[in-house]
Design a protein around this motif. Structure first.
Motif, PDB file in Angstrom:
ATOM      1  N   GLN A 149       0.535   6.552   1.787  1.00 57.71           N
ATOM      2  CA  GLN A 149      -0.760   7.385   2.446  1.00 57.71           C
ATOM      3  C   GLN A 149      -1.942   6.662   2.626  1.00 57.71           C
ATOM      4  O   GLN A 149      -2.764   6.573   3.675  1.00 57.71           O
ATOM      5  N   GLY A 150      -2.434   6.059   2.023  1.00 59.92           N
ATOM      6  CA  GLY A 150      -2.928   4.480   2.338  1.00 59.92           C
ATOM      7  C   GLY A 150      -2.486   4.460   4.107  1.00 59.92           C
ATOM      8  O   GLY A 150      -3.482   3.623   4.480  1.00 59.92           O
ATOM      9  N   LYS A 151      -1.323   3.428   3.923  1.00 56.78           N
ATOM     10  CA  LYS A 151      -1.380   3.032   5.028  1.00 56.78           C
ATOM     11  C   LYS A 151      -1.493   3.898   6.275  1.00 56.78           C
ATOM     12  O   LYS A 151      -2.157   2.963   7.425  1.00 56.78           O
ATOM     13  N   ASP A 193      -3.725   6.172   6.022  1.00 60.32           N
ATOM     14  CA  ASP A 193      -5.471   6.159   6.772  1.00 60.32           C
ATOM     15  C   ASP A 193      -6.157   4.349   6.883  1.00 60.32           C
ATOM     16  O   ASP A 193      -6.719   4.862   8.093  1.00 60.32           O
ATOM     17  N   ARG A 194      -5.441   3.614   6.635  1.00 56.88           N
ATOM     18  CA  ARG A 194      -5.640   1.821   7.587  1.00 56.88           C
ATOM     19  C   ARG A 194      -5.171   2.382   9.004  1.00 56.88           C
ATOM     20  O   ARG A 194      -5.617   1.564  10.198  1.00 56.88           O
ATOM     21  N   MET A 222       0.624  -1.114  -0.451  1.00 57.26           N
ATOM     22  CA  MET A 222      -0.228  -0.627   0.353  1.00 57.26           C
ATOM     23  C   MET A 222       0.854   0.866  -0.080  1.00 57.26           C
ATOM     24  O   MET A 222       2.071   1.494   0.125  1.00 57.26           O
ATOM     25  N   TYR A 223       0.597   1.995  -0.371  1.00 50.50           N
ATOM     26  CA  TYR A 223       0.831   3.407  -0.791  1.00 50.50           C
ATOM     27  C   TYR A 223       1.174   4.028   0.605  1.00 50.50           C
ATOM     28  O   TYR A 223       0.143   4.020   1.320  1.00 50.50           O
TER      29      TYR A 223
END
Length: 755
Positions: A25-27, A29-30, A22-23
């Motif tokens: 920012q996605g990390k 967010d998660r 995952m990129y």
């Protein structure tokens, strides 16, 4: 779900997120979703330091449109306060806090309770992690503990897993910009190099535990090993000096066996951390508490706990030893909380350029050794281990008691100019190496150097000194864990004499005790000294411990076989002390004669005049002496009743005070015509303006630091002794308002540089 179970669940899921493709920012967010779900929190947000500002990077519960829009300065708002003070906030009503800052774009007005923790990496806040609820309530301790554990994991992710775009300056100027750190000058000088921690930081590569029980056993074994080490230190100290040293060991033992400390580490392991991460987690909490402590005694005890945490962390990780064992690869400024003399001597002197201590004092053993090595030392540099990072460029200005960390180009240029001027002077002084120092009126001045280490002897031919006017034999005692055996002492003294060749070496018998205490030599009197400088030390201690002096006497006599031996006794107060010390040497000389050993061809005995009382009985002592050395360092503090280790007094009393100069003049007149050689031993003789005054008083022999030999030889060649002697007599009869200013003006008029 319990807080511990929630934290463990969070760690497991975070580990999976970080292992994914995952990129960044996605990390993030998660991550906030995971934390919010497991802690049953309506809001979870992460702020990271970006270009010196805290930026909202990810949130669950606040308006998504505020991400990367809402920014807070360090110290602004609740998150800004957390990052600035590196402390936890736990509020039932966030808006009631005086630093609350409302940001309408976040939509947080409907949330009342707030809990936030700093995300700390290498003792610096790189962001914050916070949760919020609509209902007003304070969060339970177990919930705060869970947040702090998660924040520690996040710090490692930010640093190692690409969650933060470092190329965009995310870590901000607060971590990378120039810093100026003040301190206390312990050994003056200029130095530049790259920061190396004496005890290298343990880098934690794995945070999440694969097997909790295995991690627990690792901690148990590390505790056992650490406790064995502390017990060994305590048993060795049974023959020690007591006092502060004993108090520190007792504190170490108290913490080492503290069930509360080990329990907190176990609880951190229960949450899913590895042994290393659990120790670091508890240590971070300790650092936060230290920042809230105003009581200096309690703060010192917390420092002791941190030292033990570092020891435990090194044991459990297997990363033992200091930076010296790994070797220095480039010019180095060594960073440490404190340092022992033996530890300093382990470093490569070609690479070690300077030392910065978070603590340290003017009389610390390491300062004595560093001065002999010519290594500048800055002490009392508060927080230096949190400000500097391994590998940072550091400019150390111990002359002005400042360290420049990650200096600007302008500072580097100014420093380079000062270095260049220093190099030019040193080159000019080096040209005088083989030049004999005669005054303008043709008088030969003897310029000798002080030493205390075998390596110091390399400087003798390099600076062109006339010999060793003071060899401090106590250095060998200060850097040894046990009493140096006679064979070791003999070997050192023989090596020193071999290196000196036909130049004289004056060995001062051991000057330990008082402020130079060693753990293996103790006396009840020394333990109770309230003023160690004037206590049970030097010759007083050596005469009580006659075995100590006997061993040293025999070692010196055997080392000087077939050569001339010069022996000087320190801190003589009355003639009988000199007689008693000489009798010990006479006894050993008689013993060696019976053994048909080769004896020294000549033995000359001298005394140090450091105690003012000795000046009153010089007429009785002089017939017994070959030479007399005035120790200006101790003499000054005794004359003024001013402890030179006290920073408030260290610079208060001037060596060019009429009181000191008149006293020294009396000594010169008292020795005149006796046939006894008179010399100055101490820093006073190594300062150009003070040396000028000494020449005017009638001193013709100086023993100073190796670095001072060239400058003093250059000064001597500009002086007319008759002229300076006459003006000094006039000034001592009727002192000017400012003796230093008067002498400075007199020298400038004659083109004599005294800097």
């Amino acid at each position: 779900m319990t807080a511990a179970a929630a934290a463990r669940s969070i760690l497991t899921q975070l580990h999976e997120v970080m292992a994914s493709r995952m990129y960044p920012q996605g990390k993030l967010d998660r991550v906030v979703e995971i934390i919010g779900e497991n802690l049953d929190s309506e809001v979870c947000s992460i702020y990271l330091l970006r270009e010196g500002m805290l930026e909202l990077f990810a949130t669950r519960g606040l308006e998504q449109s505020a991400v990367h829009v809402t920014r807070l300065a360090i110290g602004e708002g609740l998150n800004g306060v957390i990052a600035d003070r590196i402390e936890t906030l736990n509020l039932a009503e966030a808006a009631a806090h005086p630093d609350f800052a409302y940001r309408p774009e976040t939509g947080e007005e409907k949330f009342h309770s707030f809990a936030g923790v700093p995300i700390v990496y290498r003792e610096r806040a790189v962001g914050t992690l916070c949760v919020q609820h609509a209902d007003p309530r304070r969060y339970e301790d177990v919930e705060i503990e869970a947040l702090q554990t998660v924040a520690m994991v996040l710090s490692e992710m930010i640093a190692h897993a690409g969650l933060v775009d470092e190329e965009a300056g995310t870590l901000g100027e607060a971590l990378t910009g120039p810093q100026m750190v003040p301190g206390l000058s312990l050994v003056k000088g200029l130095a530049s190099g790259f920061a190396v921690f004496h005890q290298p930081r343990v880098h934690i590569d794995q945070v999440v535990a694969d097997d909790i029980e295995a991690e627990r056993q690792r901690v148990y074994r590390a505790f056992d090993k650490m406790r064995d080490q502390i017990d060994a230190m305590s048993s060795q100290a049974e023959f020690g000096t007591g006092g502060e040293h004993e108090d520190i060991l007792e504190t170490y033992k108290m913490f080492a066996y503290d069930e509360g400390w080990s329990r907190r580490i176990n609880e951190a392991i229960d949450s899913g951390l590895t042994a290393e991460a659990a120790i670091e987690r508890v240590q971070q909490r300790t650092r936060m508490r230290m920042r809230e402590i105003d009581d200096p005694l309690l703060a010192d005890r917390m420092h002791d706990l941190e030292d033990l945490s570092n020891r435990l962390l090194r044991i459990v990780s297997g990363q033992l030893g200091t930076a010296a064992t790994q070797g220095l690869r480039r010019d180095t400024i060594l960073i440490a909380r404190n340092l022992g003399p033996a530890e300093l001597l382990e470093y490569d002197r070609r690479r070690l350029k300077g030392v910065i201590l978070e603590e340290g004092s003017l009389t610390a053993h390491v300062v004595i050794v560093a001065r002999a090595m010519g290594v500048p030392v800055l002490g009392r540099a508060r927080g230096i281990r949190g400000i500097v990072r391994d590998g940072d460029e550091v400019l150390l200005d111990a002359d002005k008691a400042i360290a420049h960390v990650r200096p600007s180009q302008q500072t580097i240029d100014i420093f380079a100019e000062r270095f260049a001027r220093t190099k030019e002077r040193q080159a000019a002084y080096a040209e005088l190496r083989d030049v004999e120092p005669f005054t303008r009126d043709g008088t030969r001045i003897q310029v000798m150097m002080n030493a205390g280490l075998r390596d110091d002897m390399d400087a003798l031919p390099l600076v062109g000194a006339d010999g060793i006017g003071l060899f401090r034999t106590e250095f060998q005692f200060l850097v040894s864990a046990t009493m140096p055996q006679r064979e070791r002492q003999t070997r050192l003294y023989r090596d020193v004499l071999d290196a000196a060749g036909d130049k004289p070496v004056i060995f001062r018998t051991v000057d330990i005790g008082g402020d130079k205490a060693v753990p293996y030599v103790a006396s009840e009197e020394a333990e109770n000294d309230e003023n160690p400088a004037m206590g049970w030390r030097a010759l007083r201690l050596a005469l009580e411990r006659e075995g100590l002096l006997k061993v040293q006497a025999r070692a010196l006599l055997e080392a000087a076989a077939g050569r001339s031996l010069y022996v000087m006794f320190p801190m003589v107060s009355e003639p009988w002390e000199f007689d008693a010390a000489k009798a010990v040497f006479d006894g050993q000389l008689a013993f060696l004669k019976k053994q048909k050993k080769i004896l020294p061809e000549a033995i000359r005995y001298g005394a140090m005049l450091e105690v003012p009382a000795l000046a009153e009985v010089l007429d009785q002592l002089l017939p017994r002496l070959s030479f007399l050395s005035v120790g200006t360092n101790d003499l000054t503090q005794f004359l003024f009743a001013a402890d030179r280790a006290n920073p408030k007094l260290a610079e208060r009393y001037d060596w060019l005070s009429p009181a000191i100069l008149r006293f020294l003049r009396r000594v010169v007149l008292g020795v005149e015509g006796s046939g006894v050689d008179l010399r100055i031993c101490g820093e006073m003789g190594g300062r150009r303006l003070e040396a000028l005054a000494l020449l005017g008083l009638g001193f013709r022999k100086l023993s100073i630091t190796p670095a001072g030999v060239g400058p003093i030889k250059e000064l001597v060649r500009k002086v007319d002794l008759k002229e300076i002697g006459q003006v000094m007599n006039e000034w001592l009869s009727s002192p000017p308002p400012d003796m230093r200013a008067a002498l400075q003006h007199w020298a400038e008029e004659r083109g004599i540089d005294t800097d």
